[in-house]
Design a protein around this motif. Sequence first.
Motif, PDB file in Angstrom:
ATOM      1  N   GLN A  15      10.410 -73.035  -1.014  1.00 56.06           N
ATOM      2  CA  GLN A  15      11.491 -72.073  -1.205  1.00 56.06           C
ATOM      3  C   GLN A  15      12.593 -72.284  -0.180  1.00 56.06           C
ATOM      4  O   GLN A  15      13.782 -72.232  -0.505  1.00 56.06           O
ATOM      5  CB  GLN A  15      10.944 -70.646  -1.099  1.00 56.06           C
ATOM      6  N   VAL A  16      12.203 -72.520   1.063  1.00 51.13           N
ATOM      7  CA  VAL A  16      13.188 -72.754   2.116  1.00 51.13           C
ATOM      8  C   VAL A  16      13.957 -74.049   1.840  1.00 51.13           C
ATOM      9  O   VAL A  16      15.192 -74.102   1.957  1.00 51.13           O
ATOM     10  CB  VAL A  16      12.509 -72.817   3.498  1.00 51.13           C
ATOM     11  N   LEU A  21      18.817 -77.030   0.067  1.00 55.04           N
ATOM     12  CA  LEU A  21      19.497 -77.968  -0.821  1.00 55.04           C
ATOM     13  C   LEU A  21      20.654 -77.288  -1.556  1.00 55.04           C
ATOM     14  O   LEU A  21      21.684 -77.906  -1.824  1.00 55.04           O
ATOM     15  CB  LEU A  21      18.512 -78.559  -1.824  1.00 55.04           C
ATOM     16  N   GLY A  22      20.484 -76.006  -1.871  1.00 53.91           N
ATOM     17  CA  GLY A  22      21.568 -75.266  -2.502  1.00 53.91           C
ATOM     18  C   GLY A  22      22.758 -75.108  -1.574  1.00 53.91           C
ATOM     19  O   GLY A  22      23.911 -75.157  -2.014  1.00 53.91           O
ATOM     20  N   LEU A  48      11.708 -68.902   9.977  1.00 56.42           N
ATOM     21  CA  LEU A  48      11.680 -70.259   9.435  1.00 56.42           C
ATOM     22  C   LEU A  48      10.895 -71.215  10.334  1.00 56.42           C
ATOM     23  O   LEU A  48      10.367 -72.223   9.858  1.00 56.42           O
ATOM     24  CB  LEU A  48      13.107 -70.784   9.239  1.00 56.42           C
ATOM     25  N   TYR A  49      10.846 -70.895  11.625  1.00 53.25           N
ATOM     26  CA  TYR A  49      10.115 -71.776  12.534  1.00 53.25           C
ATOM     27  C   TYR A  49       8.608 -71.732  12.294  1.00 53.25           C
ATOM     28  O   TYR A  49       7.870 -72.571  12.802  1.00 53.25           O
ATOM     29  CB  TYR A  49      10.435 -71.411  13.990  1.00 53.25           C
ATOM     30  N   THR A  64      11.437 -84.438   0.241  1.00 57.41           N
ATOM     31  CA  THR A  64      10.273 -84.356  -0.650  1.00 57.41           C
ATOM     32  C   THR A  64      10.620 -83.616  -1.930  1.00 57.41           C
ATOM     33  O   THR A  64      10.246 -84.038  -3.031  1.00 57.41           O
ATOM     34  CB  THR A  64       9.108 -83.660   0.072  1.00 57.41           C
ATOM     35  N   VAL A  65      11.348 -82.508  -1.809  1.00 58.02           N
ATOM     36  CA  VAL A  65      11.754 -81.747  -2.988  1.00 58.02           C
ATOM     37  C   VAL A  65      12.700 -82.574  -3.854  1.00 58.02           C
ATOM     38  O   VAL A  65      12.594 -82.581  -5.091  1.00 58.02           O
ATOM     39  CB  VAL A  65      12.423 -80.419  -2.572  1.00 58.02           C
ATOM     40  N   MET A  66      13.614 -83.305  -3.226  1.00 54.05           N
ATOM     41  CA  MET A  66      14.520 -84.176  -3.979  1.00 54.05           C
ATOM     42  C   MET A  66      13.740 -85.224  -4.763  1.00 54.05           C
ATOM     43  O   MET A  66      14.040 -85.508  -5.933  1.00 54.05           O
ATOM     44  CB  MET A  66      15.512 -84.855  -3.026  1.00 54.05           C
ATOM     45  N   PHE A  67      12.717 -85.785  -4.129  1.00 56.04           N
ATOM     46  CA  PHE A  67      11.902 -86.787  -4.810  1.00 56.04           C
ATOM     47  C   PHE A  67      11.167 -86.175  -5.985  1.00 56.04           C
ATOM     48  O   PHE A  67      11.112 -86.757  -7.076  1.00 56.04           O
ATOM     49  CB  PHE A  67      10.906 -87.409  -3.829  1.00 56.04           C
TER      50      PHE A  67
END
Length: 227
Positions: A15-16, A21-22, A48-49, A64-67
Amino acid sequence: MKKPKPDRPRLDKAQVADTALGLLNDVGLEGLTLRAIAKELNVQAPALYWHFKNKQALLDEMATVMFRRMVGAEEPAAAVGYEPHRPHGPWQEWLMLGNRRLRATLLRYRDGAKVFSGSRFTGTDHGPGMEANLRFLTEAGFTADQAAWASSTTYLYTLGFVTEEQGMQPHSPDGPPGVDVAGRAELLADYPLAAAAGEQLFAGYDERFEEGLRLIVAGIEARYGVR
C-alpha cells in the motif's frame, strides 16, 4: 459514553509503495519523501519506518511493485505477446520483446528508470520468469554464463537508455525544457556532423531505442555465435 474510534486499517508495504508510485509522477524522485507519502496516507511519518528503515528500502519495494505490474494482470502480458514464464520464438526476438516491455513499464512513471536502478526486488516474483528465460537461452545454445551476460547487457542498455530519455524530457511547465534541436544545430554550425547528429540524439526515442537494441542483440549473436 464516547464511542470507541474505529480501528484504522493497518498499512502494509504494498500500500505504501503503491501510494509512493502515485506521487512519483507529481513530485519526481527527488521530491518523494517519507513525509510526503505519510501525508498522502494521512498517517504520521514514523508509521512508515515500521516497514521501511530508509528511502532505499522503499525504492526496493516500489521497483518490486513495478515489476509485478509489468508481468501481472494489470496489463495482461499476453496482449502484447509477452508471457514471461513461457519464452518462445527466436531468442533474438524474445530478448527484444522483453526489453521493449521493460521500457514501456519504466516510462509509465516519472523517474521510473531511476527507481529501478540499484534497487533489489523484495520477493521472489522475478524468480520463475528469470529461470525460464535463462533456460530458454541455454537451450538455444548459450552457456549459463553467456545467458546471464546477454540478459543483463540488454537489461542495462534499456535501463540506461530510459534514464537518459526521462532525464531529457520536461516534466512540468516550471521544469527544465527539452533540448532545442534546431538551436543546438545553429550553435554547432561550424561542426556539421555534430550539428546534424542532434536529430538522432535528442529526438525519435522509439526509433533510437529499437536501433540500439538491435545493435546489441546482433553483437551478442556475433560474439557468442548462437544463431
